[in-house]
Design a protein around this motif. Structure first.
Motif, PDB file in Angstrom:
ATOM      1  N   ASN A   1      32.630  40.415  40.778  1.00  0.00           N
ATOM      2  CA  ASN A   1      33.310  39.506  39.864  1.00  0.00           C
ATOM      3  C   ASN A   1      34.806  39.772  39.977  1.00  0.00           C
ATOM      4  N   LEU A   2      35.603  38.704  40.019  1.00  0.00           N
ATOM      5  CA  LEU A   2      37.036  38.840  40.247  1.00  0.00           C
ATOM      6  C   LEU A   2      37.835  38.237  39.100  1.00  0.00           C
ATOM      7  N   ALA A   3      38.929  38.903  38.743  1.00  0.00           N
ATOM      8  CA  ALA A   3      39.892  38.361  37.782  1.00  0.00           C
ATOM      9  C   ALA A   3      41.251  38.340  38.461  1.00  0.00           C
ATOM     10  N   LEU A   4      41.883  37.175  38.483  1.00  0.00           N
ATOM     11  CA  LEU A   4      43.204  37.028  39.091  1.00  0.00           C
ATOM     12  C   LEU A   4      44.272  37.232  38.021  1.00  0.00           C
ATOM     13  N   LEU A   5      44.946  38.360  38.122  1.00  0.00           N
ATOM     14  CA  LEU A   5      45.993  38.730  37.175  1.00  0.00           C
ATOM     15  C   LEU A   5      47.360  38.554  37.813  1.00  0.00           C
ATOM     16  N   MET A   6      48.361  38.413  36.969  1.00  0.00           N
ATOM     17  CA  MET A   6      49.728  38.368  37.465  1.00  0.00           C
ATOM     18  C   MET A   6      50.068  39.740  38.047  1.00  0.00           C
ATOM     19  N   HIS A   7      50.795  39.747  39.146  1.00  0.00           N
ATOM     20  CA  HIS A   7      51.180  41.028  39.725  1.00  0.00           C
ATOM     21  C   HIS A   7      52.045  41.788  38.722  1.00  0.00           C
ATOM     22  N   PRO A   8      51.762  43.072  38.544  1.00  0.00           N
ATOM     23  CA  PRO A   8      52.496  43.855  37.538  1.00  0.00           C
ATOM     24  C   PRO A   8      54.008  43.869  37.719  1.00  0.00           C
ATOM     25  N   SER A   9      54.498  43.728  38.947  1.00  0.00           N
ATOM     26  CA  SER A   9      55.950  43.783  39.160  1.00  0.00           C
ATOM     27  C   SER A   9      56.660  42.587  38.536  1.00  0.00           C
ATOM     28  N   SER A  10      55.949  41.482  38.332  1.00  0.00           N
ATOM     29  CA  SER A  10      56.575  40.294  37.733  1.00  0.00           C
ATOM     30  C   SER A  10      56.080  40.041  36.306  1.00  0.00           C
ATOM     31  N   ARG A  11      55.338  40.980  35.785  1.00  0.00           N
ATOM     32  CA  ARG A  11      54.712  40.809  34.474  1.00  0.00           C
ATOM     33  C   ARG A  11      55.728  40.582  33.354  1.00  0.00           C
ATOM     34  N   LYS A  12      56.775  41.343  33.343  1.00  0.00           N
ATOM     35  CA  LYS A  12      57.761  41.277  32.257  1.00  0.00           C
ATOM     36  C   LYS A  12      58.396  39.892  32.151  1.00  0.00           C
ATOM     37  N   TYR A  13      58.675  39.258  33.280  1.00  0.00           N
ATOM     38  CA  TYR A  13      59.426  38.005  33.276  1.00  0.00           C
ATOM     39  C   TYR A  13      58.549  36.759  33.260  1.00  0.00           C
ATOM     40  N   ASN A  14      57.304  36.866  33.680  1.00  0.00           N
ATOM     41  CA  ASN A  14      56.483  35.675  33.843  1.00  0.00           C
ATOM     42  C   ASN A  14      55.187  35.667  33.052  1.00  0.00           C
ATOM     43  N   LEU A  15      54.884  36.743  32.383  1.00  0.00           N
ATOM     44  CA  LEU A  15      53.589  36.868  31.728  1.00  0.00           C
ATOM     45  C   LEU A  15      53.342  35.781  30.689  1.00  0.00           C
ATOM     46  N   ASP A  16      54.400  35.348  30.009  1.00  0.00           N
ATOM     47  CA  ASP A  16      54.222  34.349  28.956  1.00  0.00           C
ATOM     48  C   ASP A  16      53.735  33.006  29.489  1.00  0.00           C
TER      49      ASP A  16
ATOM     50  N   ILE B   1      36.644  43.312  40.487  1.00  0.00           N
ATOM     51  CA  ILE B   1      37.894  43.477  41.231  1.00  0.00           C
ATOM     52  C   ILE B   1      38.994  42.796  40.435  1.00  0.00           C
ATOM     53  N   LEU B   2      39.999  43.577  40.040  1.00  0.00           N
ATOM     54  CA  LEU B   2      41.180  43.012  39.416  1.00  0.00           C
ATOM     55  C   LEU B   2      42.163  42.710  40.548  1.00  0.00           C
TER      56      LEU B   2
END
Length: 183
Positions: free
Chosen positions: A144-159, A94-95
């Motif tokens: 198994n789970l991976a906690l990813l950044m929500h795609p809507s905020s990816r551009k500004y917070n991914l770094d 689950i992503l």
């Protein structure tokens, strides 16, 4: 399984219904999610997309914490429905898209208490809680789970994301690659 927070606003839903499809090209979440899947070499055709919160937001923006979280009974019904979907799909992976979705999931498994009150990705990354393996849910399913950044905020917070020796986009790709190897 890819688990987002909620669909969108009532206005966007009505537009998608009228056009008989959603305009993915103008939706930040979809654009960024499809880009992430492409970077991870995952075909969207091999994914089951769903949301933690069923329904749409009556008004306002689709960004931020869903107003549905204010209604405990509604959230419990959504958690029951998620467990039903889990039972039907039996995903090995689950992503999890975003902190609010992680908090939502924390009530569906006794093994997810680590995600219950986490407020930021820095804490997740520092405590190495990005990937949780062999999580047993209240209905007996294991994933198994991976906690990813929500795609809507990816551009500004991914770094700001870290995983092992990787940072930013590479960190999330590494999380996905690692969890895919757990199938």
């Amino acid at each position: 399984m890819i688990l987002g927070q909620d669909f969108d606003t009532k206005l966007k839903y009505e537009s998608a219904k009228k056009n008989e499809s959603e305009d993915i090209s103008s939706n930040t979440t979809w654009k960024n999610l499809l880009c992430l899947l492409n970077e991870a070499k995952i075909s969207p055709d091999n994914c089951f997309f769903t949301n933690a919160i069923m329904g749409v937001r009556n008004n306002g923006s689709a960004i931020g914490k869903s107003p549905g979280f204010k209604n405990k009974i509604f959230i419990e019904k959504c958690q029951e429905f998620f467990l039903y979907q889990l039972e039907m799909q039996k995903p090995k992976i689950i992503l999890v898209l975003g902190l609010k979705v992680a908090e939502f999931l924390s009530e569906t498994s006794n093994n997810l208490d680590k995600w219950r009150k986490i407020k930021n990705y820095k804490t997740i990354d520092e405590k190495n809680l990005q990937i949780l393996k062999n999580i047993k849910f209240k209905n007996g399913n294991v994933s198994n789970l991976a906690l990813l950044m929500h795609p809507s905020s990816r551009k500004y917070n991914l770094d700001k994301r870290y995983y092992k020796e990787k940072k930013g986009k590479e960190a999330q790709i590494q999380m996905i690659k690692e969890i895919m190897n757990l199938k």
